[in-house]
Design a protein around this motif. Structure first.
Motif, PDB file in Angstrom:
ATOM      1  N   ARG A 114       0.379  -1.203  -0.106  1.00 39.40           N
ATOM      2  CA  ARG A 114      -0.009  -0.104  -0.423  1.00 39.40           C
ATOM      3  C   ARG A 114       0.749   0.676   0.036  1.00 39.40           C
ATOM      4  O   ARG A 114       0.341   2.472  -0.486  1.00 39.40           O
ATOM      5  CB  ARG A 114      -1.161  -0.036   0.952  1.00 39.40           C
ATOM      6  N   ASP A 153      -6.407  11.305  -2.771  1.00 40.12           N
ATOM      7  CA  ASP A 153      -7.670  11.476  -1.713  1.00 40.12           C
ATOM      8  C   ASP A 153      -6.389  10.875  -0.538  1.00 40.12           C
ATOM      9  O   ASP A 153      -5.654   9.753  -0.725  1.00 40.12           O
ATOM     10  CB  ASP A 153      -7.768   9.628  -2.177  1.00 40.12           C
ATOM     11  N   ASP A 154      -7.228  11.175   0.419  1.00 42.19           N
ATOM     12  CA  ASP A 154      -6.313  10.735   1.697  1.00 42.19           C
ATOM     13  C   ASP A 154      -7.038   9.629   2.247  1.00 42.19           C
ATOM     14  O   ASP A 154      -7.283   9.114   3.425  1.00 42.19           O
ATOM     15  CB  ASP A 154      -7.028  11.802   2.629  1.00 42.19           C
ATOM     16  N   GLY A 155      -8.887   8.828   1.266  1.00 40.51           N
ATOM     17  CA  GLY A 155      -8.916   7.900   1.507  1.00 40.51           C
ATOM     18  C   GLY A 155      -7.759   6.419   2.636  1.00 40.51           C
ATOM     19  O   GLY A 155      -7.756   6.035   3.459  1.00 40.51           O
ATOM     20  N   MET A 156      -6.898   6.334   1.400  1.00 39.45           N
ATOM     21  CA  MET A 156      -5.400   5.942   2.046  1.00 39.45           C
ATOM     22  C   MET A 156      -4.819   5.536   2.666  1.00 39.45           C
ATOM     23  O   MET A 156      -4.924   4.503   4.029  1.00 39.45           O
ATOM     24  CB  MET A 156      -4.568   4.886   0.761  1.00 39.45           C
ATOM     25  N   ARG A 188     -15.340   5.671   1.699  1.00 37.84           N
ATOM     26  CA  ARG A 188     -15.088   6.303   2.983  1.00 37.84           C
ATOM     27  C   ARG A 188     -16.439   6.801   3.834  1.00 37.84           C
ATOM     28  O   ARG A 188     -16.437   6.598   4.988  1.00 37.84           O
ATOM     29  CB  ARG A 188     -15.138   8.554   2.393  1.00 37.84           C
ATOM     30  N   ARG A 210      -9.581  15.953  -5.963  1.00 39.60           N
ATOM     31  CA  ARG A 210      -8.731  16.168  -4.781  1.00 39.60           C
ATOM     32  C   ARG A 210     -10.036  15.559  -3.458  1.00 39.60           C
ATOM     33  O   ARG A 210     -10.542  16.236  -3.548  1.00 39.60           O
ATOM     34  CB  ARG A 210      -8.733  17.935  -3.773  1.00 39.60           C
ATOM     35  N   GLY A 211      -9.345  14.874  -3.084  1.00 36.17           N
ATOM     36  CA  GLY A 211     -10.017  13.800  -2.309  1.00 36.17           C
ATOM     37  C   GLY A 211     -11.691  14.087  -2.070  1.00 36.17           C
ATOM     38  O   GLY A 211     -12.125  13.716  -3.674  1.00 36.17           O
ATOM     39  N   ASP A 268      -2.172  -7.418   0.080  1.00 37.10           N
ATOM     40  CA  ASP A 268      -2.389  -6.642   1.265  1.00 37.10           C
ATOM     41  C   ASP A 268      -3.028  -5.808   1.636  1.00 37.10           C
ATOM     42  O   ASP A 268      -3.498  -5.355   2.669  1.00 37.10           O
ATOM     43  CB  ASP A 268      -1.128  -5.828   0.775  1.00 37.10           C
ATOM     44  N   GLU A 269      -5.058  -6.029   0.074  1.00 43.12           N
ATOM     45  CA  GLU A 269      -5.509  -5.420   0.568  1.00 43.12           C
ATOM     46  C   GLU A 269      -6.655  -5.388   1.641  1.00 43.12           C
ATOM     47  O   GLU A 269      -6.367  -6.961   1.917  1.00 43.12           O
ATOM     48  CB  GLU A 269      -6.350  -5.521  -1.269  1.00 43.12           C
ATOM     49  N   ARG A 275      -5.890  -2.558  -6.198  1.00 41.80           N
ATOM     50  CA  ARG A 275      -6.944  -2.554  -5.125  1.00 41.80           C
ATOM     51  C   ARG A 275      -8.020  -3.669  -5.422  1.00 41.80           C
ATOM     52  O   ARG A 275      -8.158  -3.713  -6.545  1.00 41.80           O
ATOM     53  CB  ARG A 275      -7.214  -0.906  -5.209  1.00 41.80           C
ATOM     54  N   GLY A 294      -8.682   4.636  -7.253  1.00 39.46           N
ATOM     55  CA  GLY A 294      -9.380   6.038  -6.273  1.00 39.46           C
ATOM     56  C   GLY A 294      -8.789   7.121  -6.933  1.00 39.46           C
ATOM     57  O   GLY A 294      -8.527   7.144  -7.213  1.00 39.46           O
ATOM     58  N   ALA A 314      -6.505   8.028   5.714  1.00 37.31           N
ATOM     59  CA  ALA A 314      -7.318   7.407   6.562  1.00 37.31           C
ATOM     60  C   ALA A 314      -7.893   6.161   6.636  1.00 37.31           C
ATOM     61  O   ALA A 314      -7.597   5.830   8.310  1.00 37.31           O
ATOM     62  CB  ALA A 314      -9.138   7.952   5.891  1.00 37.31           C
ATOM     63  N   ALA A 315      -7.383   5.223   6.510  1.00 36.05           N
ATOM     64  CA  ALA A 315      -7.477   3.533   5.920  1.00 36.05           C
ATOM     65  C   ALA A 315      -6.413   2.903   7.039  1.00 36.05           C
ATOM     66  O   ALA A 315      -6.717   2.210   7.569  1.00 36.05           O
ATOM     67  CB  ALA A 315      -7.913   2.932   5.228  1.00 36.05           C
ATOM     68  N   ARG A 358     -16.837   4.015   5.796  1.00 37.63           N
ATOM     69  CA  ARG A 358     -15.849   3.598   7.068  1.00 37.63           C
ATOM     70  C   ARG A 358     -16.370   4.692   8.109  1.00 37.63           C
ATOM     71  O   ARG A 358     -16.356   4.702   9.278  1.00 37.63           O
ATOM     72  CB  ARG A 358     -15.078   4.862   6.199  1.00 37.63           C
ATOM     73  N   MET A 378       1.479   1.468  -3.325  1.00 36.54           N
ATOM     74  CA  MET A 378       0.552   2.515  -4.165  1.00 36.54           C
ATOM     75  C   MET A 378       0.107   4.044  -4.009  1.00 36.54           C
ATOM     76  O   MET A 378       0.003   5.257  -4.774  1.00 36.54           O
ATOM     77  CB  MET A 378      -1.106   1.707  -3.687  1.00 36.54           C
ATOM     78  N   TRP A 428     -16.375   5.504  -6.273  1.00 34.50           N
ATOM     79  CA  TRP A 428     -16.524   4.156  -5.211  1.00 34.50           C
ATOM     80  C   TRP A 428     -15.449   5.090  -3.811  1.00 34.50           C
ATOM     81  O   TRP A 428     -15.934   4.205  -3.040  1.00 34.50           O
ATOM     82  CB  TRP A 428     -15.911   3.163  -5.948  1.00 34.50           C
ATOM     83  N   GLU A 429     -14.504   5.533  -4.115  1.00 34.64           N
ATOM     84  CA  GLU A 429     -14.075   5.977  -2.885  1.00 34.64           C
ATOM     85  C   GLU A 429     -15.006   6.510  -1.799  1.00 34.64           C
ATOM     86  O   GLU A 429     -14.845   6.677  -0.591  1.00 34.64           O
ATOM     87  CB  GLU A 429     -12.866   6.976  -3.219  1.00 34.64           C
TER      88      GLU A 429
END
Ligand SMILES: Cc1cc2nc3c(=O)[nH]c(=O)nc-3n(C[C@H](O)[C@H](O)[C@H](O)COP(=O)(O)OP(=O)(O)OC[C@H]3O[C@@H](n4cnc5c(N)ncnc54)[C@H](O)[C@@H]3O)c2cc1C
Ligand SMILES: Cc1cc2nc3c(=O)[nH]c(=O)nc-3n(C[C@H](O)[C@H](O)[C@H](O)COP(=O)(O)OP(=O)(O)OC[C@H]3O[C@@H](n4cnc5c(N)ncnc54)[C@H](O)[C@@H]3O)c2cc1C
Lengths: 594, 415
Positions: free
Chosen positions: A517, A562-565, B55, B364-365, B142-143, B99, A558, A567-568, B58, A520, B50-51
């Motif tokens: 990760r 993105d801050d998702g990774m 999110r 961005r995000g 690893d995901e 991913r 993604g 954040a996860a 989560r 990535m 999908w992100e």
């Protein structure tokens, strides 16, 4: 050459130090000194805050000039530049490529007079061309100009061709660093020097404190001598020793380039901007580069980027002689900050110099030196001058041999076609591999022989094979996708890394034993940074491509940046702290889905 | 007389619009200029990006939310026959970037990882440029999803390429070879051997190679006894070819002719939908006589699909630079509509003179990028009298397949 008297104390190599010399900065000047000093037997450590060639050295116009500019003021400098350009050719022949130039003259006021004057000027330059295996200039009629370069536009009185050499500045830095390492130097990339410690009484340098910017781990290395080779960062570095920034002053001149997806012209073409500055479009490796600007820059040197205005200014200037530039496909920009001498030095001699060694003994800091200014073209000479000072300081008799010793890969020629057949890879891929690595391409071949799967292409645009990616991670200090790109040009071609960044990230993670990760995440960072450097040059042709790229990255990886990774990864740790901040978004999502 | 509807654009939005208008008895013609986004995408069928979905999950600390499909949407998907969009759950896809991502549905050739638990997924090695089974296996294993479900991805040596040229040909060409039943059987044998060699496995993941005219994965899986499917690639997947085949079949089934042509201008609508009027005139490139219809549906795609163009004003400028102020984005068709993004009329002036396109072009995000968000501003799906818009042509909507279907169905119904 020092302009200030060297300090009286000349410490022979001492037992209470870990290394003789610490070099700060992994640009061409820093690695040049590290190489020379190691070659002459000094124990050297080099610290680079970002990556080798991260600064001006990896973002220059990539030309080994012969010092044409000094021809009238000081032909001696021109002669030296040409001679040293010849030396670079001798020690790294694989890295140089010829860039023939055209200088069209517009039929404007005084056009003819200027044209005649220029003829004499180029004739004088011809004298020095043999020193660098250059060709003499030619005087060309408008028709001849158009025959050579059909895209030339405008009412011309004529023009000239003259000859220069191109080089990949990043590869030049890597080659020097690798050579230094092989001669015993320690090179720390991604390590920033945070403080230069000095004795309170004498002011002498005793150690440097450094920090690994990835792990956050700090350390201290004892030394009597520090070379500040941090280019535009130079004043900041001087202040790390408690000296005023003015003791190591440079004029930070930001320059940007626009990159196009192919070789648009046969020749490099000179043109003028709206305010009369000289700019050019040059065929460079397998693309074209337009450059450059020169503006004072006082921002964050780690985050230099081209702006839309700068791009526009350049394109507009080139369009005067080469209007097709508007139709061409820009694929990116890059920017660097020149460490220009702040003001011409006080002495006659310094008046026409491009570089200068400062001995900070004059500022009460014996053992600290700064290298200011310089050019890719004269890096070796500059390093030699600096190392001569060190040699005197350490009482070494050894003379400089950097101009007679080949850089890694420069010792012998490799037949790219034969290599392509042996490896069963594309001839272009083999040719590019040999360009970058010279005879060291054979070491990469060795890898493929042991693991045939590594002949697979990772980056189809450049092209780059897997074995090379692994090689630069193992032997050339690369630590990230961006570092691999700097060394191999992976992801810097037409597709902007869209097809190779993720794969490269996987390989980086494997080689450096990071979690996949992390690889990535690096790929995503690389992609979004590349996108930002590209967006300023977006034209109608590129916009659709760019939109496709966004959609494609979104789909596979993604949202970029993105801050998702992240954040996860730290999800469990600070869930509570992130929650309130995210609430509006949560609501927004509910609204949308209802 | 039945209303005549002209749909401009043959992507998924245009198709949904044509289908829904035809169901309501309209005479529908589809005109398109070639390949759009739908034909370039990889076969993931999303409703929201999908992100965002991940999110949200989560944040809610729950499983991925997946709303029920609207009945019209369900029927459209069923008649298209290309996708698997489960009623109230989503799917999980493996991407070639390594991913594992959620999606609302998938092209049937793609492997759905949702049902798998505590098992191994084999990834055959193949000497193709974009296929690195080893690195892929490592990244996928690893995901978080794989770790939570106990999935292990394993690279295996299985000769899935039959001829030497298959190391180099495009994914689409390799996929087309598997349209041949004999070749598919050959592949089946290789995969069976791979399964035996590995001592069994829960699924097999391949590159985007399983059919160009129709998804061939399910037939393969049925005969093999374990799920087989493609990994998702972001762009240039044969999923686009499969969409085009399914689209043409559906258009034929509903009796809506599709013709080729590039529309230059749309105009002259007087009456609103449902009102009598002179209709809308549509000017096609290279044709003197305009086409006429009671209503026109713009489903020409966004910037990526070619429906919207980026034209910075200084592009055509000489030494005198243009003044600031002209909007750099335009519909590729002349039409009485306004352009904008989610926030309203579009603010960016141009890349080279002004607001920082370098900062806003890419997402961005949370915030979508300017290049994605730009489109025709509408009241619902109505852009102007007699002119409706659907899919990626619309400003400020999610750029997803199901969103395009939703707006397409609605435009077809309202036209
Ligand atoms: C736009 C442009 C075009 C140019 N074109 C040409 C050309 O065509 N031909 C030519 O010969 N020359 C050209 N030059 C000039 C040439 O590139 C530079 O003069 C030369 O590269 C300077 O090298 P350097 O090593 O001094 O500095 P840099 O290459 O800038 O290296 C300084 C390094 O120090 C590091 N550093 C800073 N602070 C710290 C710290 N505290 N600890 C550790 N490391 C630190 C930085 O990360 C950086 O990598 C050009 C320059 C620019 C900007
Ligand atoms: C690389 C990529 C990956 C993607 N990944 C995903 C994903 O993973 N999940 C997801 O849900 N969505 C994804 N998308 C987004 C999704 O594909 C689009 O949102 C959707 O397909 C838009 O469909 P559309 O019908 O509105 O436009 P398009 O499919 O672009 O259709 C536009 C049509 O209009 C035609 N046209 C344009 N101009 C004219 C003219 N002047 N005259 C006549 N015809 C014209 C074109 O030829 C084309 O037929 C992806 C998109 C791309 C490009």
């Amino acid at each position: 050459m020092t302009i200030l008297p060297s300090s009286a104390a000349r410490p022979a190599r001492r037992a209470d130090t870990d290394v003789d010399v610490v070099v700060i900065g992994g640009g061409v000047n820093g690695v040049g000194v590290a190489r020379d000093a190691s070659q002459r037997g000094l124990k050297v450590a080099l610290f680079e805050r970002n990556d080798l060639a991260f600064g001006a050295s990896g973002n220059s116009s990539g030309m080994i000039h012969g010092g044409l500019r000094y021809l009238t003021s000081d032909p001696h400098v021109t002669e030296n530049s040409c001679r040293d350009s010849g030396h670079i050719q001798a020690i790294a022949p694989h890295l140089l490529f010829r860039i023939p130039f055209l200088v069209p003259f517009e039929n404007a006021r005084h056009g003819r007079i200027l044209y005649t004057l220029a003829d004499g000027f180029f004739e004088a330059y011809d004298k020095y061309q043999p020193l660098k295996r250059g060709k003499p200039h030619a005087r060309l009629s408008p028709d001849e100009l158009r025959r050579l370069e059909p895209g030339l536009h405008g009412d011309l009185v004529g023009g000239f061709s003259f000859d220069e050499w191109g080089i990949d500045g990043a590869r030049l830095c890597i080659a020097n660093a690798v050579d230094a390492i092989e001669r015993g130097a320690r090179v720390y990339v991604g390590h920033t020097v945070e403080r230069i410690e000095r004795r309170e009484d004498t002011g002498e340098v005793v150690a440097v404190r450094y920090r690994d910017r990835v792990t956050g781990e700090g350390g201290r290395l004892r030394t009597s001598t520090v070379v500040n080779a941090t280019g535009a960062w130079s004043p900041i570095t001087a202040s790390l020793a408690g000296l005023p920034a003015s003791s190591s002053r440079v004029r930070p001149g930001k320059g940007v380039h626009v990159v196009f997806d192919r070789r648009l012209t046969n020749y490099a073409i000179m043109s003028k901007t709206i305010d009369g500055r000289q700019i050019f479009v040059e065929p460079w490796e397998n693309m074209s580069v337009v450059g450059t600007t020169d503006d004072d820059f006082y921002g964050d040197l780690d985050q230099v980027r081209a702006t839309s205005e700068e791009v526009r200014y350049l394109i507009q200037g080139i369009a005067r002689v080469f209007p097709q530039i508007h139709e061409a496909r820009a694929i990116g920009t890059f920017a660097g900050v020149r460490p220009t001498l702040y003001a011409y030095g006080p002495t006659e001699d310094a008046l026409s110099r491009e570089h200068q060694v400062i001995d900070h003994a004059a500022h009460g800091a014996p053992g600290l030196y700064s290298m200011i200014g310089g050019k890719l073209a004269s890096f070796r000479l500059f390093a030699q001058e600096m190392t001569d000072v060190l040699a005197r300081r350490f009482d070494l008799g050894a003379r400089c041999v950097t101009h007679t010793t080949a850089l890694p890969g420069g010792d012998r020629a490799v037949d790219a076609l034969a290599l392509s057949r042996r490896l069963e890879i594309d001839a272009v891929a083999a040719r590019r591999l040999v360009y970058r690595h010279g005879s060291r391409a054979l070491r990469i071949e060795e890898r493929v022989r042991e693991r045939p799967r590594e002949a697979a292409t990772v980056c189809p645009c450049e092209p780059v094979i897997e074995a090379e990616v692994r090689y630069v991670l193992r032997h050339e200090l690369a630590r990230s996708v961006a570092d691999v790109a700097r060394r191999t040009r992976l992801g810097l071609g037409a597709c902007g890394g869209m097809r190779c960044a993720a794969r490269c990230g996987q390989i980086v993670a494997q080689e450096l034993s990071l979690p996949p990760r992390d690889g990535m995440r690096q790929a995503m960072e690389f992609l979004s940074r590349q996108a930002m450097t590209r967006a300023v040059a977006l034209g109608p042709e590129q916009a659709r491509q760019e939109a496709l790229a966004i959609a494609s990255v979104r789909s596979e990886l993604g949202a970029p940046a993105d801050d998702g990774m992240t954040a996860a990864a730290c999800e469990d740790g600070d869930r509570r702290s992130t929650r309130p901040a995210r609430e509006p978004e949560e609501r927004a999502w509910r609204d949308r889905s209802s | 007389m039945a209303r005549s509807i002209l749909v401009i654009g043959a992507g998924v939005a245009g198709l949904a619009a044509a289908w829904s208008a035809a169901r309501r008895g309209a005479r529908v013609t589809v005109i398109s200029a070639g390949v759009g986004e739908t034909a370039l995408a990889g076969g993931a069928v999303d409703d929201v990006p999908w992100e965002q979905l991940e999110r949200a999950a989560r944040l809610l600390g729950s499983d991925l939310p997946a709303g029920d499909l609207a009945p019209a949407m369900r029927q459209f998907a069923a008649e298209l026959g290309l996708w698997d969009v489960p009623q109230a759950t989503g799917v999980r896809l493996a991407t070639v970037a390594g991913r594992i991502r959620p999606a609302r549905g998938r092209d049937r050739a793609l492997l759905d990882l949702t049902p798998l638990r505590r098992t191994r997924v084999l990834i055959p090695r193949a000497a193709r440029a974009a296929w690195d089974a080893d690195a892929l296996a490592e990244a996928l294993t690893d995901e978080p999803f794989a770790r939570a479900r106990g999935l292990r991805f394993l690279p295996v040596d299985a000769p899935v390429l039959r001829f030497d040229d298959e190391r180099r040909i495009a994914d689409g060409d390799l996929a087309a070879r598997h349209d041949d039943p004999a070749r598919l059987s050959w592949l089946l044998e290789r995969l069976r051997q791979a399964l035996d060699g590995a001592g069994g496995a829960g699924a097999i993941l391949l590159g985007p190679w399983l059919g160009a005219r129709a998804p061939r994965a399910e037939a393969l899986a049925a005969r093999l006894g374990v799920p087989v499917g493609e990994a998702l690639i972001g762009a240039g997947s044969p999923a686009g070819l499969r969409f085009e085949a399914a689209r043409d079949a559906l258009l034929a089934a509903i009796g809506a002719p599709r013709r080729h042509g590039r529309v230059r201008a749309v105009g002259g609508g007087h009456g609103g939908p449902g009102e009598p009027g002179e209709g809308v005139a549509v000017h096609v490139e290279g044709e003197d006589v305009p086409l006429a219809a009671d209503a026109v549906i713009l489903a020409v795609g966004g910037l990526a699909g070619g429906g919207i163009a980026y034209a910075p004003p200084e592009r055509f400028a000489g030494p005198d630079l243009p003044a600031r102020g002209a909007a750099p984005f335009a519909l590729s068709i002349e039409a009485p509509v306004t352009m904008g993004d989610a926030r309203g009329a579009f603010g960016v002036v141009s890349s080279m003179q002004g607001p920082e396109l370098d900062v806003i072009a890419w997402p961005r995000g949370e915030r979508p990028g300017a290049l994605e968000a730009v489109g025709v501003r509408c009241e619902g799906v109505r852009a102007a009298p007699g002119i409706l818009a659907a899919g990626a042509t619309l400003a400020g909507r999610a750029r997803t397949v199901l969103d395009a279907v939703t707006t397409g169905l609605r435009a077809g119904a309202e036209a």
